[in-house]
Design a protein around this motif. Structure first.
Motif, short mmCIF file in Angstrom:
data_model
loop_
_atom_site.label_atom_id
_atom_site.label_comp_id
_atom_site.label_asym_id
_atom_site.label_seq_id
_atom_site.Cartn_x
_atom_site.Cartn_y
_atom_site.Cartn_z
N ARG A 415 18.20 30.10 -71.27
CA ARG A 415 19.05 30.56 -70.75
C ARG A 415 18.72 30.97 -69.24
O ARG A 415 19.20 30.56 -68.11
CB ARG A 415 19.76 31.84 -70.99
CG ARG A 415 20.75 31.54 -72.28
CD ARG A 415 21.25 32.68 -72.95
NE ARG A 415 22.61 32.47 -73.69
CZ ARG A 415 22.26 31.94 -75.23
NH1 ARG A 415 20.97 31.94 -75.78
NH2 ARG A 415 23.11 31.95 -76.08
N THR A 416 17.62 31.80 -69.09
CA THR A 416 16.92 32.26 -67.76
C THR A 416 16.86 31.18 -67.04
O THR A 416 16.84 30.95 -65.60
CB THR A 416 15.52 32.88 -68.22
OG1 THR A 416 15.97 33.96 -69.24
CG2 THR A 416 15.14 33.61 -66.76
N LYS A 422 21.43 33.76 -57.98
CA LYS A 422 22.39 34.66 -57.13
C LYS A 422 22.69 33.88 -55.81
O LYS A 422 23.78 34.06 -55.17
CB LYS A 422 21.48 35.72 -56.81
CG LYS A 422 22.09 37.27 -56.41
CD LYS A 422 21.26 38.20 -56.08
CE LYS A 422 21.87 39.39 -55.25
NZ LYS A 422 20.61 40.50 -54.99
N GLU A 423 21.66 33.38 -55.34
CA GLU A 423 21.65 32.78 -54.05
C GLU A 423 22.96 31.53 -53.87
O GLU A 423 23.23 31.23 -52.93
CB GLU A 423 20.60 32.45 -53.24
CG GLU A 423 19.84 31.34 -53.99
CD GLU A 423 18.70 31.90 -55.06
OE1 GLU A 423 18.87 33.27 -55.32
OE2 GLU A 423 17.98 31.43 -55.47
N GLN A 424 23.01 31.08 -55.29
CA GLN A 424 24.03 29.84 -55.17
C GLN A 424 25.51 30.35 -55.00
O GLN A 424 26.41 29.14 -55.05
CB GLN A 424 23.75 28.96 -56.46
CG GLN A 424 22.50 28.36 -56.57
CD GLN A 424 22.18 27.76 -57.75
OE1 GLN A 424 21.82 28.23 -59.07
NE2 GLN A 424 22.48 26.48 -58.02
N HIS A 441 20.47 36.56 -63.49
CA HIS A 441 19.14 37.03 -63.90
C HIS A 441 19.04 38.60 -63.89
O HIS A 441 18.14 38.94 -64.95
CB HIS A 441 18.13 36.39 -62.89
CG HIS A 441 18.13 34.89 -62.81
ND1 HIS A 441 18.80 34.01 -62.42
CD2 HIS A 441 17.24 34.31 -63.97
CE1 HIS A 441 18.34 32.81 -62.50
NE2 HIS A 441 17.51 32.88 -63.69
N THR A 442 19.60 39.31 -63.16
CA THR A 442 19.41 41.00 -63.10
C THR A 442 19.89 41.22 -64.22
O THR A 442 19.30 42.17 -65.12
CB THR A 442 19.80 41.37 -61.82
OG1 THR A 442 19.45 40.93 -60.88
CG2 THR A 442 19.88 42.84 -61.81
N ALA A 443 21.21 40.88 -64.80
CA ALA A 443 21.70 41.32 -65.87
C ALA A 443 20.99 41.12 -67.00
O ALA A 443 20.86 41.88 -67.90
CB ALA A 443 23.23 40.71 -65.94
N GLY A 657 28.61 38.99 -68.44
CA GLY A 657 28.04 39.55 -69.12
C GLY A 657 27.04 39.48 -70.15
O GLY A 657 26.84 38.09 -70.49
N ALA A 658 26.27 40.31 -70.48
CA ALA A 658 24.91 40.06 -71.18
C ALA A 658 25.21 40.63 -72.74
O ALA A 658 24.91 41.96 -72.61
CB ALA A 658 23.68 40.16 -70.62
#
Ligand code: CDP
Length: 806
Positions: A415-416, A422-424, A441-443, A657-658
């Motif tokens: 998944r990662t 984010k920048e996309q 990625h942060t979540a 969500g994660a």
């Protein structure tokens, strides 16, 4: 500011605006049994309706004899299709462009179908009379399998469509075929899949289930023959749309129809559609001149209203050897039952299933959905999901797991590696959506750390070793999910229901003493709109939320809107609320400037007042401004302080969500125990964290039910096997897992306050998390795919088939 003025933060807190965990104002009446539901309504002279329903899934009706029923004292009328035909009301249009029998016209197509409507002086007499209606049936061959329904020699279910080679959504290639819906680039996808390093292929089934709100569907129709006005109180998730449709079908002018949705005990999509009970009650009221109440019982609700899911999803996903996803193909066989009554925006016969590329940057994809008729109840509602999004999320989150197995890779790492970065954002997906914002990625990192993912995998490896050494019979499953929702239907340019654009609305009236009423086109079914929409306004107009009444659900008073389902209330009506608030503030600014004797541009907003720039001791509070709006003659301004906003969102919102589920499974009994469930949601700006948490608890519990046992099951002759709550799994507090909730905040760039919807997310996200946990527990023993619901027997069977019982 003068010395008496409290500091900014104190004033902000006093408003109980955005971000406050304000207690739900609705609960005062709900917790004291003072809610006002449809069945609480008692009108003078009211009659009661009840249905004769078909015991067969497919049969021709040879005769209906209602003489004995009519002779029962208290029975006023027995309606059949023959009675409705002269009014052209024996069939009705569905939300999906099909037509549906109101009362069986010549044949029945599913068990529980409405055959006749008995009207009597009380509910018990009506039920007794139902037993006296004699219907002679001739059984016909039944098809409950959507694949068998497409066989050349399959029985013709919809004889009314005989010879029709096209339907509302294009060509039909078989008598039981409804439509094919395609998205994406088939050729490019096939090219990528045929030359990929790795391709994983799987059939994923999301079984038929049902929203099962605590309150069933119902209505009270009351035709006032003196003033020519029809009033219908009902469990309607979209009251205005019901009014328009009722007018179009009945010919009664729309201003003479009043639809009222009182308190609603849960909707979850079940109360979006139009049911024969509504039509029959209206007709019966017109015929008898008396109010007619119709309330479903639990079995009727489970058997005959609005199913959800029933999607067979064949997936192929390709990747490079090191796990970079290169393409996705999905073919869905969608079982729509006897009539295509799916509640979807017109141009989306499979809803927003084309969000099925999920949270991943997949360069090329193709989706085809085939809708098929079977002998099952119609409906196809978004059971706490935004138009087939939960099916899409389940599909992609299972396919990721299947691919991870094929690659021999950790599913979290896969998944990662493939998340949209984010920048996309704004991100254009291969199947046509523009995701507004996200920071996956942060979540994901936060979620993995919160559960100590590395530690869990270590523990799992030890558990597997112990199992193989005969030291334990308990397995450990770690269910991962990262979902992306699409909610807030929607831009009018591409979303409508029966031609009605899916905007929404808010009208605000500020009273002279500085309190207010806001009316919206949405309708709460337990989500707490009266609490949260007042909070949006409190922040926008600087009056305390406690001084703002929120009213919904009465078409004579509320502005036109498309209602509440698919988490659209916050993205659309919430935006309308903020925009109407801003209109109020703009006028208030002019009033304040006049009162302060400065130019409009020389005052600025400060929490609950306008202050003169550079001279904050000179101000007018909103309360003062409200009074002035009514008692001062202000040059160039009309008296009063009111505003209305009809908001057409520029895009959907894309909450995400994660979720991680840690599950213990007993190999010998198939029993499971949820050891931990972690739910991180990002719904942009959070209006009321406490309500969000409640939404997550409720939605995740529905997801738990769906994944672990809830099902509308049929036998091969179309009998519903799960028509009571003894058979249909509805979790109580005993089974409900404990949830840990968490969040990140990535505002929507186009929503006035940056909010995205949240109501659907926990249902959408939790189902794959629970299901993946089951699969993950057996991964080391060779399991790739097993169908939901994962009840004890099915889990036991998985272990058995894998040879784990010795
Ligand atoms: O359309 P529906 O009300 O079912 O769903 P929603 O718009 O997701 O809102 C569900 C509840 O959560 C409402 O009371 C919202 O105001 C609240 N909510 C919130 O507090 N913050 C958000 N960002 C989204 C929803």
């Amino acid at each position: 500011m003068n010395d008496m003025t409290p500091p900014k933060d104190e004033r902000a807190v006093a408003l109980k605006g955005l971000g406050a965990s304000r207690k739900r104002v609705e609960d005062v009446r709900f917790t004291q049994g003072k809610g006002n539901y449809v069945d609480d309504l008692k009108l003078p002279g009211m009659l009661f309706g009840d249905f004769v329903r078909s015991p067969y899934a497919h049969a021709r009706i040879k005769s209906i004899n209602s003489e004995k029923a009519k002779a029962l004292p208290g029975v006023v009328a027995v309606l059949t299709a023959a009675d409705l035909a002269p009014l052209n009301l024996h069939w009705m249009p569905t939300l999906a462009g099909d037509v549906q029998m109101v009362l069986a016209d010549g044949k029945v197509l599913f068990q529980g179908q409405e055959v006749a409507f008995v009207v009597a002086s009380d509910r018990y007499v009506a039920a007794d009379a139902v037993e006296l209606v004699e219907v002679e049936y001739e059984e016909l061959p039944v098809v409950v399998d959507p694949f068998k329904a497409q066989a050349p020699d399959a029985p013709v279910l919809r004889e009314d469509l005989a010879g029709k080679t096209s339907g509302a959504h294009g060509p039909r290639r078989h008598h039981n075929h409804i439509f094919t819906w395609e998205q994406g680039d088939r050729d490019a996808t096939e090219k990528v899949l045929s030359s990929a390093d790795v391709v994983a292929e799987e059939m994923i089934y999301y079984h038929r289930t049902h929203p099962c709100p605590l309150e069933t569907c119902g209505c009270v129709a009351s035709m006032d023959k003196v003033n020519g006005k029809l009033t219908v109180h009902g469990t309607f998730q979209a009251p205005h749309a019901v009014r328009t449709v009722a007018s179009l079908i009945s010919g009664i002018a729309e201003h003479n129809i009043r639809i009222i949705s009182p308190d609603i005990g849960g909707g979850f999509g079940n109360k979006v559609g139009v049911y024969p009970g509504y039509i029959c009650s209206i007709v019966a009221s017109i015929v008898t001149g008396k109010p007619v109440k119709w309330i479903e019982d639990r079995m009727e609700n489970l058997m005959a209203t609005a199913f959800a899911r029933d999607y067979w999803m064949k997936g192929r996903i390709s990747a490079t050897k090191d796990g970079r996803i290169t393409g996705l193909s999905c073919h869905v066989t969608a079982d729509h039952g006897a009539f295509d009554a799916c509640a979807d925006p017109t141009k989306f016969p499979a809803g927003f299933f084309n969000i099925c590329t999920g949270s991943y940057d997949i360069p090329v994809a193709h989706l085809a959905v085939d809708g098929v008729y079977t002998n099952k109840a119609p409906g196809g509602v978004a059971y706490r999901c935004s138009f087939r999004v939960t099916e899409a999320a389940y599909f992609i989150e299972r396919m990721i797991e299947v691919l991870a197995i094929k690659l021999g890779m950790d599913a979290a790492e896969l998944r990662t590696k493939n998340f949209i970065r984010k920048e996309q954002f704004p991100y254009q997906s291969a199947l046509g959506w523009e995701y507004d914002s996200g920071d996956y990625h942060t979540a994901w990192d936060k979620a993995l750390k919160a559960v100590d993912y590395t530690g869990l995998r270590r523990e799992q490896a030890e558990r597997i070793a112990d199992f193989k050494a005969g030291k334990t019979r308990q397995l450990l499953g770690i269910g991962l999910t990262h979902f992306t929702e699409i909610v807030g239907a929607g831009p009018v340019k591409n979303c409508d229901i029966l031609g009605l654009g899916m905007f929404d609305s808010c009208e605000i009236r500020i009273h002279p003493t500085g309190s207010a009423i806001a009316r919206l086109g949405t309708i709460s079914q337990g989500q707490g709109h009266a609490t949260t929409f007042a909070q949006i306004l409190a922040t926008e107009i600087g009056l305390p939320a406690d001084d703002i009444t929120v009213e919904e659900g009465d078409t004579d008073t509320a502005p036109y809107g498309l209602g509440t389902y698919g988490s659209r209330s916050t993205p659309v009506a919430g935006a309308a609320t903020a925009m109407a608030g801003r209109k109020i503030r703009a006028k208030a600014q002019m009033i304040a400037a006049y009162l302060l004797e400065v130019h409009d541009d020389d005052v600025e907003w400060d929490i609950d007042r306008f202050v003169v720039k550079g001279a904050p001791e000179r101000f007018k509070t909103m309360k003062e401004i409200a009074f002035a709006a009514y008692n001062q003659a202000i040059p160039g301004l009309e008296p009063g302080l009111e505003a209305v906003s009809y908001y057409d969102p520029p895009n959907m919102t894309y909450p995400f969500g994660a979720y991680i589920c840690v599950m213990e499974i007993d190999v010998d009994t198939g029993e499971h125990k949820i050891r931990q469930f972690y739910a991180l949601d990002d719904c942009g700006t959070r209006i009321n964290p406490m309500i969000i948490e409640g939404q997550v608890h409720g939605g995740a519990t529905e997801g738990y039910a769906i994944a672990m046992g809830q099902e509308i099951a049929y036998d091969e002759i179309g009998n519903v096997k799960t028509g009571t709550l003894m058979d249909f799994f509805l979790p109580t507090s005993w089974e409900t897992p404990h949830y840990t909730t968490d969040f990140t905040v990535t505002p929507s760039p186009h929503h006035p306050i940056g909010a995205k919807g949240v109501g659907e997310s926990p249902n959408v996200g939790s189902v794959p998390a629970f299901s993946n946990a089951v699969h993950d527990a057996f991964r080391a023993f060779g399991l790739t795919q097993s169908h939901m619901p994962h009840d004890h027997w099915r889990i036991w069977k998985v272990a058995h088939d894998l040879g784990m019982h010795g």
